[in-house]
Design an enzyme around this catalytic site. Structure first.
Site, mmCIF file in Angstrom:
data_model
loop_
_atom_site.group_PDB
_atom_site.id
_atom_site.type_symbol
_atom_site.label_atom_id
_atom_site.label_comp_id
_atom_site.label_asym_id
_atom_site.label_seq_id
_atom_site.Cartn_x
_atom_site.Cartn_y
_atom_site.Cartn_z
ATOM 1 N N ASP A 141 0.949 -1.115 0.033
ATOM 2 C CA ASP A 141 -0.130 0.067 0.075
ATOM 3 C C ASP A 141 0.821 1.181 0.150
ATOM 4 O OD1 ASP A 141 -2.600 1.381 1.981
ATOM 5 O OD2 ASP A 141 -2.218 1.728 -0.124
ATOM 6 N N LYS A 144 2.678 3.429 -5.847
ATOM 7 C CA LYS A 144 2.200 2.440 -6.719
ATOM 8 C C LYS A 144 3.175 1.982 -7.619
ATOM 9 C CE LYS A 144 -0.992 3.250 -4.018
ATOM 10 N NZ LYS A 144 -0.889 2.358 -2.737
ATOM 11 N N ASP A 169 -3.226 -3.006 -2.372
ATOM 12 C CA ASP A 169 -4.585 -1.749 -2.513
ATOM 13 C C ASP A 169 -4.234 -1.225 -3.739
ATOM 14 O OD1 ASP A 169 -5.219 0.981 -0.377
ATOM 15 O OD2 ASP A 169 -6.519 -0.698 -1.528
ATOM 16 N N ASN A 170 -5.377 -0.534 -4.171
ATOM 17 C CA ASN A 170 -5.569 0.365 -5.217
ATOM 18 C C ASN A 170 -5.115 -0.016 -6.525
ATOM 19 O OD1 ASN A 170 -3.792 2.014 -2.556
ATOM 20 N ND2 ASN A 170 -5.837 2.760 -3.198
ATOM 21 N N GLU A 199 -11.276 4.089 -0.861
ATOM 22 C CA GLU A 199 -11.775 4.284 0.706
ATOM 23 C C GLU A 199 -12.639 5.674 0.852
ATOM 24 O OE1 GLU A 199 -8.847 3.587 -0.569
ATOM 25 O OE2 GLU A 199 -7.367 5.180 -0.106
HETATM 26 C C1 LIG Z 1 9.006 2.959 -1.028
HETATM 27 C C2 LIG Z 1 8.827 3.108 0.175
HETATM 28 N N1 LIG Z 1 9.211 2.724 1.372
HETATM 29 C C3 LIG Z 1 8.583 2.974 2.381
HETATM 30 N N2 LIG Z 1 7.523 3.711 2.566
HETATM 31 C C4 LIG Z 1 6.986 4.315 1.454
HETATM 32 C C5 LIG Z 1 7.556 4.194 0.029
HETATM 33 N N3 LIG Z 1 6.838 4.740 -0.974
HETATM 34 C C6 LIG Z 1 5.913 5.061 -0.186
HETATM 35 N N4 LIG Z 1 5.865 5.140 1.247
HETATM 36 C C7 LIG Z 1 4.956 5.327 2.239
HETATM 37 O O1 LIG Z 1 3.592 4.684 2.049
HETATM 38 C C8 LIG Z 1 2.857 5.839 1.908
HETATM 39 C C9 LIG Z 1 2.283 5.924 0.650
HETATM 40 C C10 LIG Z 1 1.164 5.490 0.129
HETATM 41 C C11 LIG Z 1 0.932 5.635 -1.377
HETATM 42 N N5 LIG Z 1 -0.532 5.681 -1.448
HETATM 43 C C12 LIG Z 1 -1.244 6.155 -2.280
HETATM 44 O O2 LIG Z 1 -0.854 7.108 -3.272
HETATM 45 C C13 LIG Z 1 -2.721 6.110 -2.210
HETATM 46 C C14 LIG Z 1 -3.375 7.029 -3.036
HETATM 47 C C15 LIG Z 1 -4.698 6.909 -3.000
HETATM 48 C C16 LIG Z 1 -5.694 8.124 -3.799
HETATM 49 C C17 LIG Z 1 -6.695 7.640 -4.545
HETATM 50 C C18 LIG Z 1 -7.520 8.453 -5.467
HETATM 51 C C19 LIG Z 1 -7.050 9.894 -5.208
HETATM 52 F F1 LIG Z 1 -7.798 10.694 -5.923
HETATM 53 C C20 LIG Z 1 -5.873 10.527 -4.451
HETATM 54 C C21 LIG Z 1 -5.503 9.211 -3.719
HETATM 55 C C22 LIG Z 1 -5.584 5.965 -2.323
HETATM 56 C C23 LIG Z 1 -4.731 4.877 -1.861
HETATM 57 O O3 LIG Z 1 -5.599 4.019 -1.019
HETATM 58 C C24 LIG Z 1 -3.482 5.150 -1.702
HETATM 59 O O4 LIG Z 1 -2.740 4.012 -0.815
HETATM 60 C C25 LIG Z 1 3.118 6.854 2.615
HETATM 61 O O5 LIG Z 1 3.110 6.961 4.099
HETATM 62 C C26 LIG Z 1 4.721 6.811 2.119
HETATM 63 O O6 LIG Z 1 5.684 7.774 2.859
HETATM 64 MG MG LIG Z 2 -3.978 2.513 -0.538
#
Ligand SMILES: Cc1ncnc2c1ncn2[C@@H]1O[C@H](/C=C/CNC(=O)c2cc(-c3ccc(F)cc3)cc(O)c2O)[C@@H](O)[C@H]1O
Ligand SMILES: [Mg+2]
Length: 214
Positions: A141, A144, A169-170, A199
């Protein structure tokens, strides 16, 4: 100084949830995100699917990529039997600070090892530094465009076994096309899509459950 959304989410947990009661923490976050401020937690609808898969796998060792505020960390850890553990990776230290407090409020800190760092750096350290033999369950999660890179890394590092379940997820929104293509065409995986919604919205999204066949 202005607070961040994760900090406001944490305040809502500390105000509305009961210490040591994971379900009340989950409900407090879902209510905050549904009625106050949307946040990218897996949420209640996809969360129920996550619960089913975790309960079915009943993992001894589980991995979560992308802790964020700890919502799915709490969902997973609350279902784990004693003496099992969930390792969750988060590279944003500010999010990690919030997530630690959310996990502690739920009383699940003894089941969860939150490691601050990038998955690409930490996964290769899992065996030596974290004493992991293999993972029974992986929840993806995080960013992406990292999903595919990271499951290939998990394969290379020998951290998957026959029957390891990966839940992503997603896979529709925002979408993970390369990951989906890989797990759906690679004969070493048995993949299945669980249709749901993004969500706290009516937008389609879903989870992809992939079993590593070894
Ligand atoms: C390589 C690496 N290593 C370690 N931590 C890492 C990492 N890469 C990212 N992270 C961590 O994880 C989370 C990031 C989550 C990214 N999730 C999403 O982008 C996301 C977006 C939506 C969404 C959907 C429609 C929209 F219009 C806007 C947003 C829904 C979701 O459920 C998502 O998960 C965040 O805490 C980040 O610091
Ligand atoms: Mg997600």
């Amino acid at each position: 100084t202005w607070s961040t959304r994760p900090q406001r989410l944490l305040k809502a947990v500390q105000k509305k949830a009961t210490r040591g009661d994971p379900q009340s923490v989950i409900s407090a976050i879902d209510n905050f995100c549904r009625h106050k401020e949307w946040a990218m937690n897996v949420g209640d609808e996809k969360g129920a699917i996550l619960d089913c898969v975790v309960s079915e796998v009943n993992p001894s060792t589980a991995l979560e990529l992308g802790t964020y505020c700890g919502y799915s960390t709490v969902r997973i850890a609350r279902l784990l039997p004693p003496e099992t553990r969930l390792i969750t990776l988060e590279f944003n230290p500010d999010y990690a600070v919030v997530a630690r407090q959310v996990i502690a409020w739920a009383g699940l800190q003894d089941k969860v090892e939150l490691v601050v760092g990038a998955s690409g750096d930490l996964i290769p350290q899992m065996k030596q530094q974290f004493g992991v033999k293999e993972f029974d369950f992986v929840f993806l999660d995080h960013w992406k465009d990292r999903y595919l890179l990271d499951i290939k890394l998990l394969e290379e590092c020998g951290l998957l076994r026959r029957g390891t379940v990966l839940l992503a997820d997603n896979v529709i929104c925002p979408g993970t096309p390369e990951y989906l293509e890989y797990v759906r065409t690679n004969p070493r995986y048995e993949s299945r899509y669980f249709k749901s919604h993004l969500e706290y919205t009516k937008v389609e999204d879903g989870l992809e459950k992939s079993i590593f066949l070894g």
